[in-house]
Design an enzyme around this catalytic site. Structure first.
Site, PDB file in Angstrom:
ATOM      1  N   HIS A 366      36.776  22.927  33.116  1.00  0.00           N
ATOM      2  CA  HIS A 366      35.847  23.664  33.724  1.00  0.00           C
ATOM      3  C   HIS A 366      34.071  23.498  32.966  1.00  0.00           C
ATOM      4  O   HIS A 366      33.194  24.042  33.413  1.00  0.00           O
ATOM      5  CB  HIS A 366      35.683  25.103  33.145  1.00  0.00           C
ATOM      6  CG  HIS A 366      36.652  26.038  33.959  1.00  0.00           C
ATOM      7  ND1 HIS A 366      36.390  26.601  35.018  1.00  0.00           N
ATOM      8  CD2 HIS A 366      37.905  26.160  33.852  1.00  0.00           C
ATOM      9  CE1 HIS A 366      37.502  27.020  35.874  1.00  0.00           C
ATOM     10  NE2 HIS A 366      38.531  27.053  34.687  1.00  0.00           N
ATOM     11  N   LYS A 558      23.460  35.501  36.047  1.00  0.00           N
ATOM     12  CA  LYS A 558      24.493  34.665  35.357  1.00  0.00           C
ATOM     13  C   LYS A 558      24.392  34.709  33.846  1.00  0.00           C
ATOM     14  O   LYS A 558      23.309  35.271  33.381  1.00  0.00           O
ATOM     15  CB  LYS A 558      24.483  33.144  35.729  1.00  0.00           C
ATOM     16  CG  LYS A 558      22.796  32.777  35.705  1.00  0.00           C
ATOM     17  CD  LYS A 558      22.489  31.405  36.257  1.00  0.00           C
ATOM     18  CE  LYS A 558      22.458  31.345  37.853  1.00  0.00           C
ATOM     19  NZ  LYS A 558      23.606  30.686  38.158  1.00  0.00           N
ATOM     20  N   ARG A 559      25.477  34.280  33.005  1.00  0.00           N
ATOM     21  CA  ARG A 559      24.983  34.216  31.619  1.00  0.00           C
ATOM     22  C   ARG A 559      23.720  33.739  31.283  1.00  0.00           C
ATOM     23  O   ARG A 559      23.434  32.602  31.939  1.00  0.00           O
ATOM     24  CB  ARG A 559      26.305  33.786  30.820  1.00  0.00           C
ATOM     25  CG  ARG A 559      27.647  34.409  30.862  1.00  0.00           C
ATOM     26  CD  ARG A 559      27.394  35.631  30.203  1.00  0.00           C
ATOM     27  NE  ARG A 559      27.181  35.437  28.874  1.00  0.00           N
ATOM     28  CZ  ARG A 559      28.161  36.020  28.092  1.00  0.00           C
ATOM     29  NH1 ARG A 559      29.241  36.155  28.274  1.00  0.00           N
ATOM     30  NH2 ARG A 559      28.163  35.535  26.657  1.00  0.00           N
ATOM     31  N   LYS A 564      21.602  26.853  32.020  1.00  0.00           N
ATOM     32  CA  LYS A 564      21.281  27.673  33.204  1.00  0.00           C
ATOM     33  C   LYS A 564      19.687  27.713  33.646  1.00  0.00           C
ATOM     34  O   LYS A 564      19.211  28.171  34.759  1.00  0.00           O
ATOM     35  CB  LYS A 564      22.071  28.802  33.437  1.00  0.00           C
ATOM     36  CG  LYS A 564      23.537  28.717  33.339  1.00  0.00           C
ATOM     37  CD  LYS A 564      24.083  30.036  33.019  1.00  0.00           C
ATOM     38  CE  LYS A 564      25.671  29.985  33.059  1.00  0.00           C
ATOM     39  NZ  LYS A 564      26.403  29.606  34.405  1.00  0.00           N
ATOM     40  N   THR A 666      29.766  29.977  40.858  1.00  0.00           N
ATOM     41  CA  THR A 666      30.285  30.776  41.931  1.00  0.00           C
ATOM     42  C   THR A 666      29.278  31.832  42.204  1.00  0.00           C
ATOM     43  O   THR A 666      29.460  32.307  43.637  1.00  0.00           O
ATOM     44  CB  THR A 666      31.763  31.402  41.511  1.00  0.00           C
ATOM     45  OG1 THR A 666      31.412  32.064  40.110  1.00  0.00           O
ATOM     46  CG2 THR A 666      32.748  30.479  41.134  1.00  0.00           C
ATOM     47  N   LYS A 670      28.337  33.778  46.033  1.00  0.00           N
ATOM     48  CA  LYS A 670      28.337  34.936  46.559  1.00  0.00           C
ATOM     49  C   LYS A 670      27.203  35.362  47.328  1.00  0.00           C
ATOM     50  O   LYS A 670      27.054  36.109  48.193  1.00  0.00           O
ATOM     51  CB  LYS A 670      28.376  35.933  45.296  1.00  0.00           C
ATOM     52  CG  LYS A 670      29.916  35.744  44.409  1.00  0.00           C
ATOM     53  CD  LYS A 670      29.739  36.519  43.079  1.00  0.00           C
ATOM     54  CE  LYS A 670      30.750  36.050  42.189  1.00  0.00           C
ATOM     55  NZ  LYS A 670      30.505  35.999  40.750  1.00  0.00           N
TER      56      LYS A 670
HETATM   57  C1  LIG Z   1      30.289  35.513  39.660  1.00  0.00           C
HETATM   58  C2  LIG Z   1      29.726  36.093  38.395  1.00  0.00           C
HETATM   59  C3  LIG Z   1      29.321  35.135  37.121  1.00  0.00           C
HETATM   60  C4  LIG Z   1      29.372  33.566  37.705  1.00  0.00           C
HETATM   61  O1  LIG Z   1      27.959  33.332  37.891  1.00  0.00           O
HETATM   62  P1  LIG Z   1      27.263  31.958  37.820  1.00  0.00           P
HETATM   63  O2  LIG Z   1      26.250  32.065  38.671  1.00  0.00           O
HETATM   64  O3  LIG Z   1      28.559  31.094  38.596  1.00  0.00           O
HETATM   65  O4  LIG Z   1      27.295  31.708  36.509  1.00  0.00           O
HETATM   66  C5  LIG Z   1      29.255  35.808  36.062  1.00  0.00           C
HETATM   67  N1  LIG Z   1      29.340  37.063  36.002  1.00  0.00           N
HETATM   68  C6  LIG Z   1      29.671  37.804  36.831  1.00  0.00           C
HETATM   69  C7  LIG Z   1      29.594  39.336  36.575  1.00  0.00           C
HETATM   70  C8  LIG Z   1      30.067  37.333  38.004  1.00  0.00           C
HETATM   71  O5  LIG Z   1      30.377  38.084  39.013  1.00  0.00           O
END
Ligand SMILES: *Cc1c(COP(=O)(O)O)cnc(C)c1O
Length: 824
Positions: A366, A558-559, A564, A666, A670
């Site tokens: 990952h 995102k985190r 990032k 991911t 979304k």
């Molecule tokens: C999808 C999701 C992530 C991943 O987000 P990235 O932008 O790909 O880092 C992190 N936290 C939650 C709650 C999510 O639904």
């Protein structure tokens, strides 16, 4: 719904019967009545009613899998970020309408009840959410599968802001019980830890090893049903809870009173107490190693028990029946554990056991981030898992002598690099190398990431085993991330596309035919607007900030991590603010920047960035000079259920990691699926999103992977950008002033230092200008409403590939080789 309904199923077509069922559970399961029931009680009663369907089908599925002795995938993951289950289960059971109607007649709103459910946040971010999307897709596609993980008492911490700073509180998701889980005491496992290894010789002089553990922990399984869309298959997520065992090892005690104080101090219950809140970093803590071993050992025992029930002591079918997917290296300890079971317990020859292991395990990588590649000190390993350390040494010896020597004869440099043991001041066990060596397939999670795994991370392994390294691009479940979270858009889609699009996401392609249709554009934009109105209400409730739903909603969720680059977003917002202060007529559409992000509690710089965003937001939001043209919102406690409210309302999706750092992402999928326009770097799955949607329908900026490498090779100097871009210089200097922190100059200065004095590790300043230009491009596009609508529609239409069903089918075709199983 099945055509031939059992009596059980009949009431799911009938509002009245369903109402009676919910009230029945209110009385007999919750012990209350209609007059005094709280919302929570109604939620519980609704879940109990739904569970009549769920558990009956779960039982049927398990029975069928057992009778047909199916091959199954066992998805090992330290994290499952499931979120809430009520609406998801209703969607997948396809009873959402009838339940919603029944509740309405009881004077209840399904959406309000759903809010009563705490998120099941047994994960940090993308990796844990991926595991949740994958179990959804496995059940939907009818594949025999079981998810294995830890039943944490406390999931990811909840986040508050106190004067702009992150404060963490424990998450007690099951304090008052959880209707979705069932305890299975009949399947409790006992797990050894600590102690020593005895070497024995039999009468023929054959060596054998016996581990005398210093402590035994009990593993109690909790089963959570995973309902596939259409509800034919209901698989199980099995999570292990640790408990103290009554077992006391007199053997060890008598062998010299050896029980060191620390061992005694470890409370068995602490093992499953709390999720480690680090995302993409390795803390290297003893308790974490115990968590990893605890759940892997429980799961392997569970798998072996189930296998033996069907095959007795005949191991010849094991690799036909069992495949274990390792979600990152977190469960890699399962490898020496299976070796131990086969060699020490089943008395199998090493070669035969190793052969089995190499056909059972597959590993998903990952990350390339060095700080996230797990290493355990040999010293710690020896203390906690002495027998496993011996087994790892033996795996390593044979690998280096038999495998590496053939391809790289006499090449000690390569041997040093590929060795599972890292030599040095502190010897370390490299879990990544162990995982590659033991697995029959290793996959990255997006095309570019998998390419970099081959070329930069494991090139020698790729030469030794040319077909082992492969790619499976990540995906997200469209049931949760479109159908259920965005009902308005789903209804619009249903009018133009076959209604089976949630299991056939490529069908969305049909929407592209409508991308130029003015009426459809209007409808699409109207839905986006309504979703923005709803999010604006959430924002006001949560933060008191009023935002205009006509404004462009630009979302980064995102985190919080420097790679990032939330800090890039921040300095750009500051630059916009500066432009508006200097020129109140500065040409730009109204903009709202919205953040959601948790920082690991020990990640200092991430917390400073959160603080800075909050302080900058405060100043900007109350500055009347800029006439509400700019607003900044940081919604606290980002989690799955909040994501479900934010994503349908996004105009712009911020995917701005430094190229080469985000394995896939991911969140990007979304957001694009819900019609947001990506502003992003050529990193992770952004590249594939751009390919699918077309270059004209995403806004790409910044250095690509090769340019990043070249820049570093020439010696990157962030000061060059500071001195050559006056706007950037002014913005960075603001951090040292008290402009955003009245009376406290320099409170934000560490951010400037990290971007200049400490070398700007993620090339934020190098990408600033290009990022700023990309935003100007977005401004122009947004003002042209027809053009924007077209882009947004094409984005939704083009996301078929990023369905996690497609990811799972790729795993099945390339790695798992499963056959779907029809349930009655
Ligand atoms: C999808 C999701 C992530 C991943 O987000 P990235 O932008 O790909 O880092 C992190 N936290 C939650 C709650 C999510 O639904």
């Amino acid at each position: 719904m099945a055509k031939k309904n059992t009596q059980q199923d009949a009431k799911w077509l009938d509002k009245k019967a369903l109402k009676d069922c919910i009230i029945h559970h209110l009385h007999s399961t919750l012990g209350t009545d209609e007059n005094k029931a709280s919302k929570k009680a109604w939620w519980n009663a609704t879940c109990a009613a739904v569970n009549e369907l769920v558990f009956e089908r779960a039982t049927r599925t398990q029975k069928t899998h057992y009778q047909q002795d199916t091959r199954a995938v066992h998805y090992f993951s330290l994290e499952f970020l499931m979120g809430r289950l009520l609406k998801n289960n209703l969607t997948n059971l396809q009873v959402d309408q009838v339940v919603s109607d029944a509740l309405a007649e009881l004077g209840l709103d399904i959406n309000e009840l759903a809010e009563e459910e705490p998120d099941m946040a047994l994960g940090n971010g993308g990796l844990g959410r991926l595991a949740a999307c994958f179990v959804d897709s496995l059940a939907t596609l009818g594949y025999p599968a079981i998810g294995y993980g830890i039943h944490y008492e406390h999931g990811l911490f909840t986040q508050d802001f106190h004067h702009g700073r992150q404060v963490e509180r424990p998450d007690s998701w099951r304090e008052y019980g959880n209707p979705w889980e069932i305890c299975r005491p009949e399947s409790i496992q006992e797990i050894p830890l600590y102690g020593y290894v005895e070497t024995r010789y039999d009468e023929n002089g054959n060596i054998s090893k016996e581990w005398h553990p210093g402590r035994i922990i009990k593993g109690v399984p909790w089963d959570i049903p995973v309902v596939g869309y259409g509800a034919k298959t209901v698989n199980i997520l099995r999570l292990w809870e640790s408990r103290a065992s009554d077992f006391f090892n007199w053997d060890v005690f008598n062998a010299g009173g050896y029980l060191d104080a620390q061992v005694e101090n470890v409370q068995a219950e602490t093992i499953s107490k709390v999720l480690y809140p680090n995302d993409n970093t390795d803390a290297g803590k003893e308790l974490r190693l115990m968590q990893q071993y605890f759940f892997c050992a429980c799961s392997i025992k569970d798998i072996v028990r189930r296998y033996k029930r069907a095959h007795g002591d005949d191991w010849s079918e094991f690799t036909k029946q069992i495949v274990i997917q390792l979600n990152d290296t977190h469960p890699a300890i399962a490898i020496p554990e299976l070796m131990r079971i086969l060699v020490d317990r089943a008395n199998m020859q090493w070669d035969k056991a190793w052969d089995i292991c190499q056909q059972v395990f597959a590993y998903t990588n990952h990350t390339l981030l060095p700080e996230a590649l797990e290493k355990w000190s040999v010293r710690l390993f020896e203390k906690v898992l002495p027998r496993h350390l011996e087994i790892i040494y033996e795996i390593n010896r044979r690998f280096l002598e038999d495998v590496v020597e053939k391809v790289y004869p006499g090449n000690d440099a390569v041997k040093r690099k590929l060795s599972i043991i890292e030599e040095g001041h502190q010897k370390m066990v490299r879990m990544g190398n162990l995982s590659v060596i033991a697995s029959f397939k290793v996959n990255g999670v997006a095309e570019i990431h998998s390419k970099l795994v081959k070329s930069d991370l494991f090139p020698e392994f790729d030469k030794i085993w040319p077909n082992k390294l492969t790619n499976v691009t990540n995906g997200v479940t469209p049931r949760r991330w479109l159908k259920s979270c965005n009902p308005l858009l789903s209804d619009l889609i249903n009018k133009h596309v076959d209604e089976d699009w949630p299991v056939n996401l490529y069908k969305l392609k049909r929407l592209a035919d409508k991308a130029d249709d003015a009426e459809f554009q209007q409808a699409f934009l109207a839905i986006k607007y309504q979703n923005k109105v709803k999010l604006a209400q959430v924002i006001e409730q949560e933060t008191g900030i009023k935002v205009d739903p006509e404004a462009m909603f630009d979302i980064q969720i995102k985190r919080l991590h420097e790679y990032k680059r939330q800090q890039l977003n921040l300095i750009h917002i500051m630059a916009l603010y500066k432009r508006l202060l200097e020129n109140p007529n500065y040409e730009m559409p109204k903009r709202v920047f919205i953040f959601g992000a948790k920082a690991a509690p020990g990640y200092h710089m991430a917390k400073e960035i959160i603080y800075a965003i909050n302080r900058v937001a405060e100043k900007i939001n109350q500055d009347s000079r800029i006439k509400d043209k700019l607003k900044v919102v940081f919604l606290p406690n980002y989690r799955v259920s909040l994501a479900e409210k934010m994503i349908p309302a996004a105009d712009v999706s911020e995917q701005i990691s430094l190229a080469g750092k985000e394995a896939s992402g991911t969140g990007n999928m979304k957001l694009a699926l819900n019609g947001a326009i990506t502003i992003g770097t050529l990193d992770g799955a952004n590249i594939e999103i751009a390919e699918e949607a077309g270059e004209d329908n995403v806004v790409i900026f910044g250095l690509d992977v090769d340019q990043v490498k070249a820049k570093r090779a020439h010696g990157y100097n962030p000061w060059d950008h500071y001195y050559s871009n006056n706007e950037l210089k002014c913005v960075l200097d603001w951090f040292e002033s008290d402009f955003f922190t009245p009376g406290k100059p320099g409170e934000l200065a560490e951010i400037k230092r990290s971007l200049l004095d400490y070398g700007d590790s993620y090339l934020t300043l190098a990408d600033f200008e290009s990022y700023s230009d990309a935003h100007k491009k977005l401004d122009k596009l947004f003002i042209d409403r027809a053009r924007w609508a077209k882009m947004a529609i094409i984005n939704t239409a083009s996301m078929g590939k990023f369905n996690s069903d497609r990811s799972i089918q790729d795993y099945v075709d390339r790695i798992w080789h499963l056959t779907p199983c029809t349930i009655k």
